[in-house]
Design a protein around this motif. Structure first.
Motif, PDB file in Angstrom:
ATOM      1  N   ASP A  51      -4.937  34.033  -8.630  1.00  0.00           N
ATOM      2  CA  ASP A  51      -6.170  33.694  -7.408  1.00  0.00           C
ATOM      3  C   ASP A  51      -7.500  33.188  -8.204  1.00  0.00           C
ATOM      4  OD1 ASP A  51      -8.040  33.426  -5.376  1.00  0.00           O
ATOM      5  OD2 ASP A  51      -6.886  34.760  -4.555  1.00  0.00           O
ATOM      6  N   PRO A  52      -7.553  31.931  -7.877  1.00  0.00           N
ATOM      7  CA  PRO A  52      -8.976  31.235  -8.371  1.00  0.00           C
ATOM      8  C   PRO A  52      -9.816  31.986  -8.442  1.00  0.00           C
ATOM      9  CG  PRO A  52      -8.402  29.788  -7.377  1.00  0.00           C
ATOM     10  CD  PRO A  52      -6.855  30.777  -7.376  1.00  0.00           C
ATOM     11  N   ILE A  53      -9.584  32.799  -7.125  1.00  0.00           N
ATOM     12  CA  ILE A  53     -11.455  33.251  -6.765  1.00  0.00           C
ATOM     13  C   ILE A  53     -12.079  34.193  -7.241  1.00  0.00           C
ATOM     14  CG2 ILE A  53     -12.503  34.571  -4.265  1.00  0.00           C
ATOM     15  CD1 ILE A  53     -11.014  32.496  -3.148  1.00  0.00           C
ATOM     16  N   PRO A  54     -11.010  35.817  -7.490  1.00  0.00           N
ATOM     17  CA  PRO A  54     -11.072  36.889  -8.307  1.00  0.00           C
ATOM     18  C   PRO A  54     -11.417  36.316 -10.534  1.00  0.00           C
ATOM     19  CG  PRO A  54      -9.648  36.903  -7.399  1.00  0.00           C
ATOM     20  CD  PRO A  54     -10.076  36.053  -7.011  1.00  0.00           C
ATOM     21  N   CYS A  55     -11.024  35.267 -10.658  1.00  0.00           N
ATOM     22  CA  CYS A  55     -10.393  34.663 -12.405  1.00  0.00           C
ATOM     23  C   CYS A  55     -12.106  35.034 -12.900  1.00  0.00           C
ATOM     24  CB  CYS A  55      -9.522  33.681 -12.025  1.00  0.00           C
ATOM     25  SG  CYS A  55      -9.369  33.543 -13.869  1.00  0.00           S
ATOM     26  N   ILE A  56     -12.534  35.420 -14.056  1.00  0.00           N
ATOM     27  CA  ILE A  56     -13.311  35.561 -14.636  1.00  0.00           C
ATOM     28  C   ILE A  56     -13.402  34.910 -15.631  1.00  0.00           C
ATOM     29  CG2 ILE A  56     -14.825  37.955 -13.375  1.00  0.00           C
ATOM     30  CD1 ILE A  56     -13.607  39.274 -15.375  1.00  0.00           C
ATOM     31  N   GLN A  74       1.005  17.201 -16.761  1.00  0.00           N
ATOM     32  CA  GLN A  74       2.987  16.843 -16.469  1.00  0.00           C
ATOM     33  C   GLN A  74       1.977  18.034 -15.421  1.00  0.00           C
ATOM     34  OE1 GLN A  74       2.053  17.182 -19.616  1.00  0.00           O
ATOM     35  NE2 GLN A  74       3.763  18.486 -20.664  1.00  0.00           N
ATOM     36  N   TRP A  75       0.794  18.926 -15.852  1.00  0.00           N
ATOM     37  CA  TRP A  75       1.380  20.438 -14.629  1.00  0.00           C
ATOM     38  C   TRP A  75      -0.042  20.408 -14.146  1.00  0.00           C
ATOM     39  CZ3 TRP A  75       2.668  23.630 -19.610  1.00  0.00           C
ATOM     40  CH2 TRP A  75       4.647  22.936 -19.922  1.00  0.00           C
ATOM     41  N   ARG A  76      -0.890  19.407 -13.607  1.00  0.00           N
ATOM     42  CA  ARG A  76      -2.060  19.737 -12.774  1.00  0.00           C
ATOM     43  C   ARG A  76      -2.586  19.987 -11.783  1.00  0.00           C
ATOM     44  NH1 ARG A  76      -6.657  19.818 -15.569  1.00  0.00           N
ATOM     45  NH2 ARG A  76      -7.465  18.879 -14.007  1.00  0.00           N
ATOM     46  N   ASP A  77      -0.640  19.702 -11.272  1.00  0.00           N
ATOM     47  CA  ASP A  77      -0.083  19.820 -10.263  1.00  0.00           C
ATOM     48  C   ASP A  77      -0.383  21.460  -9.168  1.00  0.00           C
ATOM     49  OD1 ASP A  77      -0.117  17.592  -9.064  1.00  0.00           O
ATOM     50  OD2 ASP A  77       1.996  17.235  -8.827  1.00  0.00           O
ATOM     51  N   PHE A  78      -0.317  22.554 -10.599  1.00  0.00           N
ATOM     52  CA  PHE A  78      -0.184  23.560 -10.628  1.00  0.00           C
ATOM     53  C   PHE A  78      -1.583  24.489 -10.248  1.00  0.00           C
ATOM     54  CE2 PHE A  78       3.976  23.215 -12.641  1.00  0.00           C
ATOM     55  CZ  PHE A  78       4.846  23.989 -11.902  1.00  0.00           C
ATOM     56  N   ILE A  79      -2.381  24.139 -10.398  1.00  0.00           N
ATOM     57  CA  ILE A  79      -4.432  23.765 -10.519  1.00  0.00           C
ATOM     58  C   ILE A  79      -3.697  24.629  -8.638  1.00  0.00           C
ATOM     59  CG2 ILE A  79      -6.239  23.479  -9.833  1.00  0.00           C
ATOM     60  CD1 ILE A  79      -5.977  21.700 -12.512  1.00  0.00           C
ATOM     61  N   ALA A  80      -3.394  23.838  -7.886  1.00  0.00           N
ATOM     62  CA  ALA A  80      -3.662  24.019  -6.349  1.00  0.00           C
ATOM     63  C   ALA A  80      -3.077  25.008  -5.945  1.00  0.00           C
ATOM     64  CB  ALA A  80      -3.006  22.578  -5.648  1.00  0.00           C
ATOM     65  N   LEU A  81      -1.724  24.978  -6.738  1.00  0.00           N
ATOM     66  CA  LEU A  81      -0.245  25.208  -6.321  1.00  0.00           C
ATOM     67  C   LEU A  81      -1.318  27.089  -5.853  1.00  0.00           C
ATOM     68  CD1 LEU A  81       2.537  25.926  -5.484  1.00  0.00           C
ATOM     69  CD2 LEU A  81       3.183  25.022  -7.565  1.00  0.00           C
ATOM     70  N   ALA A 122      -3.861  27.843  -6.405  1.00  0.00           N
ATOM     71  CA  ALA A 122      -4.933  28.484  -5.260  1.00  0.00           C
ATOM     72  C   ALA A 122      -3.452  28.879  -3.447  1.00  0.00           C
ATOM     73  CB  ALA A 122      -5.873  27.558  -4.997  1.00  0.00           C
ATOM     74  N   GLU A 123      -2.787  27.796  -3.153  1.00  0.00           N
ATOM     75  CA  GLU A 123      -2.559  28.121  -2.257  1.00  0.00           C
ATOM     76  C   GLU A 123      -1.043  29.315  -2.077  1.00  0.00           C
ATOM     77  OE1 GLU A 123      -0.248  24.470  -1.743  1.00  0.00           O
ATOM     78  OE2 GLU A 123      -2.177  23.146  -2.126  1.00  0.00           O
ATOM     79  N   MET A 124      -0.521  28.656  -3.136  1.00  0.00           N
ATOM     80  CA  MET A 124       0.639  30.905  -3.647  1.00  0.00           C
ATOM     81  C   MET A 124      -0.209  32.062  -3.668  1.00  0.00           C
ATOM     82  SD  MET A 124       2.926  29.411  -2.786  1.00  0.00           S
ATOM     83  CE  MET A 124       4.538  30.372  -3.254  1.00  0.00           C
ATOM     84  N   ALA A 125      -1.219  31.824  -4.378  1.00  0.00           N
ATOM     85  CA  ALA A 125      -2.055  33.170  -4.471  1.00  0.00           C
ATOM     86  C   ALA A 125      -2.696  34.149  -2.902  1.00  0.00           C
ATOM     87  CB  ALA A 125      -3.661  33.412  -4.576  1.00  0.00           C
ATOM     88  N   GLU A 126      -2.426  32.961  -1.577  1.00  0.00           N
ATOM     89  CA  GLU A 126      -3.350  33.842  -0.921  1.00  0.00           C
ATOM     90  C   GLU A 126      -2.280  34.068  -0.133  1.00  0.00           C
ATOM     91  OE1 GLU A 126      -4.862  30.756   1.819  1.00  0.00           O
ATOM     92  OE2 GLU A 126      -6.339  30.700   0.496  1.00  0.00           O
ATOM     93  N   ILE A 127      -0.477  33.736  -0.536  1.00  0.00           N
ATOM     94  CA  ILE A 127       0.518  34.311   0.131  1.00  0.00           C
ATOM     95  C   ILE A 127       2.183  34.717  -0.404  1.00  0.00           C
ATOM     96  CG2 ILE A 127       0.448  31.452   1.920  1.00  0.00           C
ATOM     97  CD1 ILE A 127       2.913  30.594   0.805  1.00  0.00           C
ATOM     98  N   CYS A 128       1.508  34.733  -1.363  1.00  0.00           N
ATOM     99  CA  CYS A 128       1.832  35.770  -2.337  1.00  0.00           C
ATOM    100  C   CYS A 128       1.823  37.550  -2.482  1.00  0.00           C
ATOM    101  CB  CYS A 128       2.323  35.072  -3.319  1.00  0.00           C
ATOM    102  SG  CYS A 128       3.852  33.505  -3.436  1.00  0.00           S
ATOM    103  N   PRO A 129       2.501  38.604  -2.062  1.00  0.00           N
ATOM    104  CA  PRO A 129       2.024  39.414  -2.985  1.00  0.00           C
ATOM    105  C   PRO A 129       1.346  39.654  -3.802  1.00  0.00           C
ATOM    106  CG  PRO A 129       4.501  39.408  -2.799  1.00  0.00           C
ATOM    107  CD  PRO A 129       4.195  38.635  -2.340  1.00  0.00           C
ATOM    108  N   SER A 130       0.681  40.958  -3.951  1.00  0.00           N
ATOM    109  CA  SER A 130      -0.116  41.350  -5.510  1.00  0.00           C
ATOM    110  C   SER A 130       0.497  41.652  -6.697  1.00  0.00           C
ATOM    111  CB  SER A 130      -1.165  41.849  -4.885  1.00  0.00           C
ATOM    112  OG  SER A 130      -2.439  41.799  -6.008  1.00  0.00           O
ATOM    113  N   ILE A 131      -0.004  41.347  -7.960  1.00  0.00           N
ATOM    114  CA  ILE A 131       1.392  42.214  -8.870  1.00  0.00           C
ATOM    115  C   ILE A 131      -0.065  42.611  -9.810  1.00  0.00           C
ATOM    116  CG2 ILE A 131       1.460  39.567  -9.466  1.00  0.00           C
ATOM    117  CD1 ILE A 131       4.452  41.541 -10.937  1.00  0.00           C
TER     118      ILE A 131
END
Ligand code: SF4
Ligand code: SF4
Length: 89
Positions: free
Chosen positions: A36-41, A64-71, A73-82
């Protein structure tokens, strides 16, 4: 700014990264983890802990992995915390 999990994480889930993160940024998808990019320091602890070099600062993600930046942020919102290490598969 934030760190980003990319393709080499796929199927690994060693999860050392999640255990060392001081901000509980990690979320668990079906095949990989996401930050999740929001709490990352930008502390770099996860990058140093990852054995597959899957984690990059968002400014340094290979082209080749730039799409993972948006991914992340999107997936962190819907996947459970670990926050703890799991046994790798
Ligand atoms: S340590 Fe690296 S490869 Fe393993 S789960 Fe974390 S980001 Fe993915
Ligand atoms: S850089 Fe630090 S705060 Fe950000 S995800 Fe990695 S361990 Fe967590």
């Amino acid at each position: 700014m934030a760190f980003v999990v990319t393709e080499p994480c796929f199927g690994c889930k060693h999860t050392e990264c999640a255990a060392v993160c001081p901000c509980d940024c990690f979320h668990e998808g079906e095949h990989m983890l996401f930050i999740d990019p929001i709490p990352c320091i930008d502390c770099e602890a996860c990058q140093n802990a990852c054995p597959t070099q899957a984690i990059f600062h968002e400014d340094s993600v290979p082209e080749q992995w730039r799409d993972f930046i948006a991914l992340n942020a999107e997936m962190a919102e819907i996947c459970p915390s670990i926050t703890e290490r799991k046994t790798p598969r």
